[in-house]
Design a protein around this motif. Structure first.
Motif, PDB file in Angstrom:
ATOM      1  N   GLU A  78       0.813  -1.227   0.000  1.00 24.05           N
ATOM      2  CA  GLU A  78       0.000   0.000   0.000  1.00 24.05           C
ATOM      3  C   GLU A  78       0.846   1.277   0.000  1.00 24.05           C
ATOM      4  OE1 GLU A  78      -2.752  -0.439  -0.861  1.00 24.05           O
ATOM      5  OE2 GLU A  78      -3.941  -1.870   0.301  1.00 24.05           O
ATOM      6  N   HIS A  97      -2.597   2.619   8.520  1.00 28.96           N
ATOM      7  CA  HIS A  97      -3.631   1.819   7.848  1.00 28.96           C
ATOM      8  C   HIS A  97      -3.791   0.500   8.592  1.00 28.96           C
ATOM      9  CE1 HIS A  97      -5.873  -0.478   5.027  1.00 28.96           C
ATOM     10  NE2 HIS A  97      -4.863  -1.270   4.721  1.00 28.96           N
ATOM     11  N   HIS A  99      -6.690  -3.045   9.493  1.00 29.67           N
ATOM     12  CA  HIS A  99      -7.908  -3.815   9.217  1.00 29.67           C
ATOM     13  C   HIS A  99      -8.555  -4.128  10.569  1.00 29.67           C
ATOM     14  CE1 HIS A  99      -5.905  -5.607   5.317  1.00 29.67           C
ATOM     15  NE2 HIS A  99      -5.923  -4.276   5.336  1.00 29.67           N
ATOM     16  N   HIS A 160     -12.386  -3.472   3.146  1.00 35.64           N
ATOM     17  CA  HIS A 160     -10.943  -3.491   3.361  1.00 35.64           C
ATOM     18  C   HIS A 160     -10.542  -3.076   4.798  1.00 35.64           C
ATOM     19  CE1 HIS A 160      -6.764  -2.408   1.481  1.00 35.64           C
ATOM     20  NE2 HIS A 160      -6.653  -2.773   2.740  1.00 35.64           N
TER      21      HIS A 160
END
Ligand SMILES: [Zn+2]
Length: 224
Positions: A78, A97, A99, A160
């Protein structure tokens, strides 16, 4: 072998601490999730496919502004959105970032988090947007993320996870904890009914108050 500047060395060490904290708080598991920080005109990104407990300061990957690797290593898949967010947002110096469970649940339902709680304003506006789905690692995903982050400090990514930003890594991690908590609260409320949404005027008042008091995403007062 290049010698990192003291600033770069500090950033590398801070990235290891941030990744371990995200792991310890159950915001990340295994090798999912990544962090990126501005390093002068370059950026540092966590490496691809390395679990948090195996990360080292030396293992962080330095990228030029165009995304080329400087030295060795394979950056997180990413890296594009880290590069693009840092390039287009001078106010942002760190990107996280994850999840995480509740944010990802709402993201999988394509839900934009409404102003059901005043702390939504910590993410920069009256909603936390959900960027449309695109394949991980693509320029398309980065473009969607950038649009969802317009005038915001955080967004969900459909099917996501989530992205948060900050003036430094601690700030971006604190916002990540806050957004996950808000997503959990919204999820819980919706088990009973759709909670009442605050009005635009009420949210504007909160945002004004945050400015006045220098409120941080973690709810603490800014230290003078
Ligand atoms: Zn991801």
């Amino acid at each position: 072998m290049r010698n990192p500047t003291p600033d770069e060395s500090n950033l590398r060490a801070a990235m290891v601490r941030a990744a371990l904290e995200l792991d310890a708080r159950n915001l990340n598991r295994g090798t999912s999730g990544n962090v990126g920080v501005r390093c002068g005109k370059r950026l540092l990104v966590t490496p691809s496919g390395v679990p948090a407990r195996e990360l080292t300061a030396q293992g962080m990957v330095l990228l030029a502004a165009n995304g080329d690797v400087i030295g060795a290593g394979h950056p997180s898949s990413e890296w594009r959105f880290h590069r693009d967010i840092l390039a287009s947002r001078p106010d942002v110096h760190a990107v996280v970032h994850v999840h995480s469970p509740f944010a990802t649940t709402l993201a999988c339902l394509g839900i934009e988090v409404p102003p059901f709680h005043y702390m939504i304003a910590a993410a920069g506006g009256s909603t936390i947007r959900c960027a449309p789905y695109a394949l991980f690692g693509t320029q398309e995903l980065s473009d969607h993320a950038l649009a969802a982050l317009k005038d915001r400090r955080a967004c969900l990514l459909a099917n996501h996870g989530m992205i948060t930003t900050g003036r430094d890594l601690a700030d971006a991690v604190a916002l990540c904890v806050e957004v996950e908590s808000l997503c959990e609260q919204y999820w819980r409320a919706r088990q009973i009914a759709e909670p009442r949404h605050l009005t635009d005027a009420q949210m504007a008042e909160v945002m004004e108050r945050f400015k006045t008091y220098g409120q941080r995403a973690d709810g603490e007062q800014e230290r003078p």
